[in-house]
Design a protein around this motif. Sequence first.
Motif, mmCIF file in Angstrom:
data_model
loop_
_atom_site.group_PDB
_atom_site.id
_atom_site.type_symbol
_atom_site.label_atom_id
_atom_site.label_comp_id
_atom_site.label_asym_id
_atom_site.label_seq_id
_atom_site.Cartn_x
_atom_site.Cartn_y
_atom_site.Cartn_z
ATOM 1 N N SER A 213 0.846 -1.223 0.031
ATOM 2 C CA SER A 213 -0.052 -0.087 0.012
ATOM 3 C C SER A 213 0.637 1.232 0.084
ATOM 4 O O SER A 213 0.535 2.237 -0.777
ATOM 5 C CB SER A 213 -0.860 0.051 1.259
ATOM 6 N N ASP B 280 -5.572 -2.603 -3.226
ATOM 7 C CA ASP B 280 -6.475 -2.151 -2.523
ATOM 8 C C ASP B 280 -6.230 -0.345 -2.611
ATOM 9 O O ASP B 280 -7.391 0.452 -2.635
ATOM 10 C CB ASP B 280 -6.363 -2.550 -1.058
ATOM 11 N N ALA B 281 -5.188 -0.070 -2.594
ATOM 12 C CA ALA B 281 -4.798 1.626 -2.493
ATOM 13 C C ALA B 281 -5.421 1.777 -3.902
ATOM 14 O O ALA B 281 -6.049 2.863 -4.000
ATOM 15 C CB ALA B 281 -3.478 1.778 -2.237
ATOM 16 N N ALA C 220 -3.431 6.090 -0.293
ATOM 17 C CA ALA C 220 -2.571 4.744 0.151
ATOM 18 C C ALA C 220 -2.045 4.882 1.766
ATOM 19 O O ALA C 220 -1.994 3.907 2.246
ATOM 20 C CB ALA C 220 -1.050 4.936 -0.480
ATOM 21 N N ASN D 277 -5.174 3.646 3.718
ATOM 22 C CA ASN D 277 -5.406 2.231 3.360
ATOM 23 C C ASN D 277 -4.359 1.525 3.994
ATOM 24 O O ASN D 277 -4.765 0.499 4.626
ATOM 25 C CB ASN D 277 -5.029 1.841 1.761
ATOM 26 N N LEU D 278 -3.249 1.838 4.390
ATOM 27 C CA LEU D 278 -2.202 1.148 5.212
ATOM 28 C C LEU D 278 -2.877 0.794 6.540
ATOM 29 O O LEU D 278 -2.590 -0.518 7.281
ATOM 30 C CB LEU D 278 -0.927 2.089 5.407
ATOM 31 N N SER E 155 -3.043 5.561 -10.692
ATOM 32 C CA SER E 155 -3.162 4.303 -10.388
ATOM 33 C C SER E 155 -3.816 3.464 -11.296
ATOM 34 O O SER E 155 -3.724 2.123 -11.316
ATOM 35 C CB SER E 155 -4.315 4.313 -9.241
ATOM 36 N N GLY F 223 -2.228 -5.135 -1.498
ATOM 37 C CA GLY F 223 -2.156 -3.991 -0.799
ATOM 38 C C GLY F 223 -2.010 -3.023 -1.831
ATOM 39 O O GLY F 223 -2.561 -1.952 -1.491
ATOM 40 N N ALA F 224 -1.288 -3.144 -2.790
ATOM 41 C CA ALA F 224 -1.306 -2.076 -3.843
ATOM 42 C C ALA F 224 -2.594 -1.976 -4.581
ATOM 43 O O ALA F 224 -2.898 -0.959 -4.936
ATOM 44 C CB ALA F 224 -0.187 -2.625 -4.926
#
Length: 387
Positions: free
Chosen positions: A60, A114-115, A329, A332-333, A72, A111-112
Amino acid sequence: MPTPRDRQARIATFVVYAVQGLSFATLLTQVANLQNKHHLDEGTLTLLLLIVPVFAGVGSVAAGTFAARHGSMLLLRVAQPIVAVAVVLAGLAPSVPLLVPALLLFGLAVGAVDAGINMQGVAVERRYGRAVLNGFHCLWSVFSLAGALWAAAASSLPLSVIMAVPMVLAGAGSLYAGPKLCTVDEEKTETAVAATGHFPWKPIIPLCLAMGFLYIGDAAVSNFSTVYMEKILLANAGVVPLAYAAYQATTLAVRLGGDLAVRTYGPASIVRIGGAIATLGFLGVVLAPNQPLAIVAFGLTGVGLSVVAPQSFSAAGRLDPAGTGVAIARVNLFNYVGFIVGAALVGGIADATDMRVAFAAPLLLAGVIIALAPGFQPKQTAEPSAA
């Protein structure tokens, strides 16, 4: 009014949210089968599962840096197919040494993604000039449920097949949507910080905390609702899953109408009400004298918590009018931070006391979300695009 291009980007964003929900559910519903396949004890399984949120946090943060420079759209076109591949590899892995890199790859990529999907969701919301983010999260929930239903229906098939078939659809959806997402130029509405990606932490601290507290509550329900129903209320096997089912059902139901509620009452009010309902729900869990009331209480937690994540990302987008994606991001973390802390906190309290007392922790933190609600309606520094 939205242009045809805006509508195209919105449809593509719906698709990438759906793909992410399907991919995530496909892996999580097979945890027990992976444990059996590799003969893992509970401690080893827990350590392996921690790989996903830990490396998702890394993914993220890296996504924020990447998207600030390249957008993105490119991030998702690269990372989302990797998620599908990682799920397939996890299903095929013949041994733990090969399962570990598959989980690591899944964690980084998920994680990437999701962000990235929330960056796209905020970009579409900005171009529409009205709340639309709940709808995207609603579709995530729908396809997450679809993934779980597929796992149940296909339970007699080999594990590799169960995990691969949905990922064929996920890969196809990702490839279809990728070229139609908002481009880097369409995401960015100002140029003041777009080139550097520098963004202060202070304005987003309330959003980060609320996101973390939300996922502490989510982790408590996801990991321990079945244990609570079985050990505390002595529910039978047919009743035990109903607490989590009520949580997911109310989450989906609220997200169906969430955008209209936000447009009517504003994000801060919705988060404040959501925090209050979640607090009431967790209080009901702590005090529930019987199974039906406990199931209702778990449903209330879903009603309250379901509004927090979409509004966290939406508010982060308003605080970052340049559209760098850095704020999103970072918020989101705390998804992963909250989930890890939640599992450890509630599990630790339960070990020291009992499961009923353990649910007092998310109860208190849900109450704090009420106090954080004003941070969800910051002053907008730029007008939405007149798309």
